[in-house]
Scaffold this motif. Structure first.
Motif, mmCIF file in Angstrom:
data_model
loop_
_atom_site.group_PDB
_atom_site.id
_atom_site.type_symbol
_atom_site.label_atom_id
_atom_site.label_comp_id
_atom_site.label_asym_id
_atom_site.label_seq_id
_atom_site.Cartn_x
_atom_site.Cartn_y
_atom_site.Cartn_z
ATOM 1 N N MET A 18 -7.058 -1.885 25.215
ATOM 2 C CA MET A 18 -6.698 -3.152 24.576
ATOM 3 C C MET A 18 -7.517 -3.379 23.306
ATOM 4 O O MET A 18 -7.001 -3.869 22.302
ATOM 5 N N THR A 19 -8.801 -3.009 23.327
ATOM 6 C CA THR A 19 -9.644 -3.161 22.145
ATOM 7 C C THR A 19 -9.145 -2.277 21.010
ATOM 8 O O THR A 19 -9.064 -2.715 19.859
ATOM 9 N N ARG A 20 -8.795 -1.051 21.311
ATOM 10 C CA ARG A 20 -8.276 -0.146 20.279
ATOM 11 C C ARG A 20 -6.930 -0.619 19.741
ATOM 12 O O ARG A 20 -6.675 -0.539 18.535
ATOM 13 N N LEU A 21 -6.086 -1.131 20.615
ATOM 14 C CA LEU A 21 -4.790 -1.652 20.182
ATOM 15 C C LEU A 21 -4.977 -2.859 19.260
ATOM 16 O O LEU A 21 -4.341 -2.960 18.214
ATOM 17 N N LEU A 22 -5.873 -3.755 19.632
ATOM 18 C CA LEU A 22 -6.159 -4.923 18.806
ATOM 19 C C LEU A 22 -6.751 -4.510 17.459
ATOM 20 O O LEU A 22 -6.388 -5.064 16.413
ATOM 21 N N SER A 27 -6.111 -3.834 11.654
ATOM 22 C CA SER A 27 -6.171 -2.965 10.474
ATOM 23 C C SER A 27 -4.852 -2.985 9.710
ATOM 24 O O SER A 27 -4.841 -3.071 8.475
ATOM 25 N N ILE A 28 -3.757 -2.913 10.432
ATOM 26 C CA ILE A 28 -2.446 -2.959 9.780
ATOM 27 C C ILE A 28 -2.241 -4.309 9.100
ATOM 28 O O ILE A 28 -1.728 -4.376 7.982
ATOM 29 N N SER A 29 -2.670 -5.381 9.754
ATOM 30 C CA SER A 29 -2.534 -6.714 9.160
ATOM 31 C C SER A 29 -3.339 -6.835 7.879
ATOM 32 O O SER A 29 -2.867 -7.406 6.884
ATOM 33 N N LEU A 30 -4.559 -6.311 7.882
ATOM 34 C CA LEU A 30 -5.374 -6.344 6.670
ATOM 35 C C LEU A 30 -4.748 -5.522 5.554
ATOM 36 O O LEU A 30 -4.767 -5.929 4.384
#
Length: 93
Positions: A18-22, A27-30
């Motif tokens: 879950m941490t890696r997915l978040l 990162s994609i959002s940034l």
């Protein structure tokens, strides 16, 4: 029956996934946000090409020109961010 260690390992693995997915989504959002800001700057510069040419011809420093464009971009981003904030909805009686 699973032992306590197996349950703990499974729980830890799920937490790590879950941490890696978040982190990947953040990162994609940034990246998308950065591309959006660059596009705003590009449109701003394209629309103001004539003004930039006049300012470059005038005896102004390039720092003044860059700061003018930067302020314009910040204003545009602030306006977009202000419009993106959801307003609270109140129920009428």
């Amino acid at each position: 029956m699973r032992s306590m260690r197996e349950l703990f390992a499974a729980s830890l693995m799920a937490s790590q996934v879950m941490t890696r997915l978040l982190a990947a989504i953040a990162s994609i959002s940034l990246l998308v946000g950065g591309i959006g800001i660059m596009n705003i700057l590009l449109v701003s510069v394209t629309e103001r090409t004539r003004e930039i040419g006049v300012r470059l011809y005038a005896p102004l420093s390039s720092i003044c020109l860059i700061s003018t464009m930067f302020r314009s971009t910040i204003r545009a981003v602030a306006a977009i961010a202000a419009n993106a904030v959801p307003l609270p909805v109140t129920k009428s009686p």
